[in-house]
Motif scaffolding. Structure first.
Motif, short mmCIF file in Angstrom:
data_model
loop_
_atom_site.label_atom_id
_atom_site.label_comp_id
_atom_site.label_asym_id
_atom_site.label_seq_id
_atom_site.Cartn_x
_atom_site.Cartn_y
_atom_site.Cartn_z
N GLU A 27 0.81 -1.23 0.00
CA GLU A 27 0.00 0.00 0.00
C GLU A 27 0.84 1.28 0.00
O GLU A 27 0.29 2.38 0.11
CB GLU A 27 -0.93 0.00 1.23
CG GLU A 27 -1.98 -1.10 1.16
CD GLU A 27 -2.56 -1.45 2.53
OE1 GLU A 27 -2.23 -0.75 3.51
OE2 GLU A 27 -3.31 -2.43 2.60
N ALA A 28 2.15 1.14 -0.04
CA ALA A 28 3.01 2.33 -0.07
C ALA A 28 4.35 1.96 -0.70
O ALA A 28 4.66 0.77 -0.87
CB ALA A 28 3.22 2.86 1.35
N GLY A 29 5.12 2.97 -1.05
CA GLY A 29 6.45 2.74 -1.59
C GLY A 29 6.43 2.23 -3.02
O GLY A 29 5.38 2.13 -3.66
N THR A 30 7.63 1.92 -3.52
CA THR A 30 7.81 1.39 -4.86
C THR A 30 8.22 -0.08 -4.76
O THR A 30 9.17 -0.40 -4.07
CB THR A 30 8.92 2.17 -5.60
OG1 THR A 30 8.57 3.55 -5.63
CG2 THR A 30 9.11 1.64 -7.02
N THR A 31 7.46 -0.94 -5.43
CA THR A 31 7.79 -2.36 -5.42
C THR A 31 8.43 -2.75 -6.74
O THR A 31 7.87 -2.48 -7.80
CB THR A 31 6.51 -3.20 -5.19
OG1 THR A 31 5.96 -2.84 -3.93
CG2 THR A 31 6.84 -4.70 -5.19
N LEU A 32 9.61 -3.37 -6.65
CA LEU A 32 10.32 -3.81 -7.85
C LEU A 32 10.17 -5.32 -7.99
O LEU A 32 10.32 -6.05 -7.01
CB LEU A 32 11.80 -3.49 -7.75
CG LEU A 32 12.25 -2.04 -7.99
CD1 LEU A 32 11.77 -1.13 -6.89
CD2 LEU A 32 13.76 -1.98 -8.10
N SER A 33 9.89 -5.75 -9.18
CA SER A 33 9.86 -7.19 -9.44
C SER A 33 10.27 -7.43 -10.89
O SER A 33 10.32 -6.49 -11.69
CB SER A 33 8.47 -7.77 -9.16
OG SER A 33 7.54 -7.09 -9.94
N LEU A 34 10.58 -8.68 -11.22
CA LEU A 34 11.08 -8.96 -12.58
C LEU A 34 9.96 -8.97 -13.60
O LEU A 34 10.19 -8.73 -14.78
CB LEU A 34 11.85 -10.28 -12.61
CG LEU A 34 13.21 -10.27 -11.90
CD1 LEU A 34 13.91 -11.60 -12.06
CD2 LEU A 34 14.10 -9.15 -12.45
#
Lengths: 262, 262
Positions: free
Chosen positions: B254-261
């Motif tokens: 619900e917050a921040g930046t999520t990095l995934s491939l």
């Protein structure tokens, strides 16, 4: 048969001498049994305080640990001294792990209550978590403990290294056969402080009382010896007081002063 | 199904702000999964060096860690900062254990080879001992790691905290489902550094390439993001970049930046 465990305390004078410290660490790293190292602070904290223009607070001749001095000992004992000992031990193949009492909650204390003197951020030990220390030893780690503890409120507290060593030895004696070894710059308990060859090879409560009566034991040694006999009465198998250069010989019974109840 | 593990890195700006740091530590202490905290240094080391009249050595605009500065960072990062974080976490019921790379030999590095610049006592990570870290986690300990490593020769070495966090996350990803979380003073990766509401919610290699082409991602963020995508390619499940106040919300997506491939 409980496992043997050495709790070794190394004094500040040895820490302060790089060559003596290296010789000691090499023999400590070579110990056959499981072991724990407790180190004193040495003069570096006082020198650092002086460089930072922090004055040592004294009340009635007693040293006080104010907040500024607590930060200095946290930096020097918990950081500079502890981590350099650990890195050096690692290079000798000893899987050292540097800890204060706060780490893993191994040694909790209470900020010394103010009676006539407020000692400031000084801890009186309340509890040693022997199971946590045992878990580290079971992972083949060698705890290297700095003279700092913590309170339940999350304060770090300056704590006497001799007392930390004996409290740790007593707690571990519940499950292990503990030898508590104080290494310093003298060859043991001496009958003549000027003569390094006047080592008393062994002391029992009876012979200690005799030496006390005759006044040959140096006054500065008495609290250390009282503390050592108290540790024996609480289950520690043996206490040895020896020169840091003679760790192996002292363990073999060939150097230093060995204290036992009988 | 591998166990979940959070590797959380907290930046120096948060460490420097006592209130922000306390808020962060309370939420970190409340994390449900196993976790590891890696902390940066903050400004205290620079302030301490200045008080000790140690000048920061610079070569070609790069900061050099000479022996005097190494001692300062060992004191400040390994002692003052690390032990205060541990004592505070203990008071919140989190069984923290403060470590440098030297402790338990968990993160070994090599002194950075001199090419054009001699960076001094700076470590490039060679090996993370995931089994030793796993043994600590299995004893219900929460490692709190300071930005220092050690070399096989027994040197302590100043090491980048972001790199230590990602190297630890990658090593642990062999046996656990690792989420690597960078907490700092911004709400995530922003398209406009002046606007804290311009958070990019998610990034994949494709969308990252797009943002790089359009030039909207702040230059200072690029090494961190490159590092994060490299960690994902080496087995880390997810990387999150978020504000230190929003750890729980970021984990909940619900917050921040999520990095995934993908």
């Amino acid at each position: 048969m409980p496992q043997p465990l050495y709790v070794v305390k190394i004094g500040g004078n040895v820490i302060d001498n790089a060559e003596a410290c290296t010789r000691f660490l090499k023999s400590f790293a070579g110990l056959a049994a499981k072991s724990i190292l407790v180190h004193g602070g040495g003069k570096v904290a006082t020198q650092m305080a002086s460089r930072l223009q922090i004055e040592t607070q004294m009340v009635d001749g007693r040293r006080i640990t104010d907040k500024a001095m607590l930060d200095v000992v946290t930096m020097v004992y918990g950081g500079l001294v502890n981590k350099n000992l650990v890195a050096q031990l690692q290079s000798y193949g000893c899987n050292a792990i540097g800890l204060t009492g706060a780490d893993g909650g191994i040694i909790r204390s209470v900020k010394r209550p103010v009676k006539t003197i407020d000692y400031g951020y000084v801890g009186d030990i309340e509890e040693v978590d022997d199971r946590q220390i045992e878990a580290l030893l079971a992972s083949s780690l060698i705890p290297v403990i700095a003279p700092l503890t913590y309170s339940a409120e999350g304060l770090l507290l300056n704590t006497n290294a001799d007392t930390m060593a004996s409290a740790t030895a007593v707690a571990m004696a519940q499950t292990a056969e503990v030898k508590l070894i104080y290494c310093f710059e003298k060859k043991g308990v001496l009958t003549d402080v000027e003569d390094d060859n006047s080592v008393i090879a062994s002391l029992t409560p009876e012979t200690y009382a005799h030496y006390l009566d005759s006044g040959v034991i140096n006054k500065g040694m008495i609290p250390k010896l009282d503390n050592a006999f108290a540790a024996l009465e609480q289950g520690v198998s043996q206490v040895i007081i020896c020169h840091a250069d003679e760790l192996d010989q002292a363990i073999a019974g060939e150097a230093g002063t060995t204290l036992s109840l009988v």
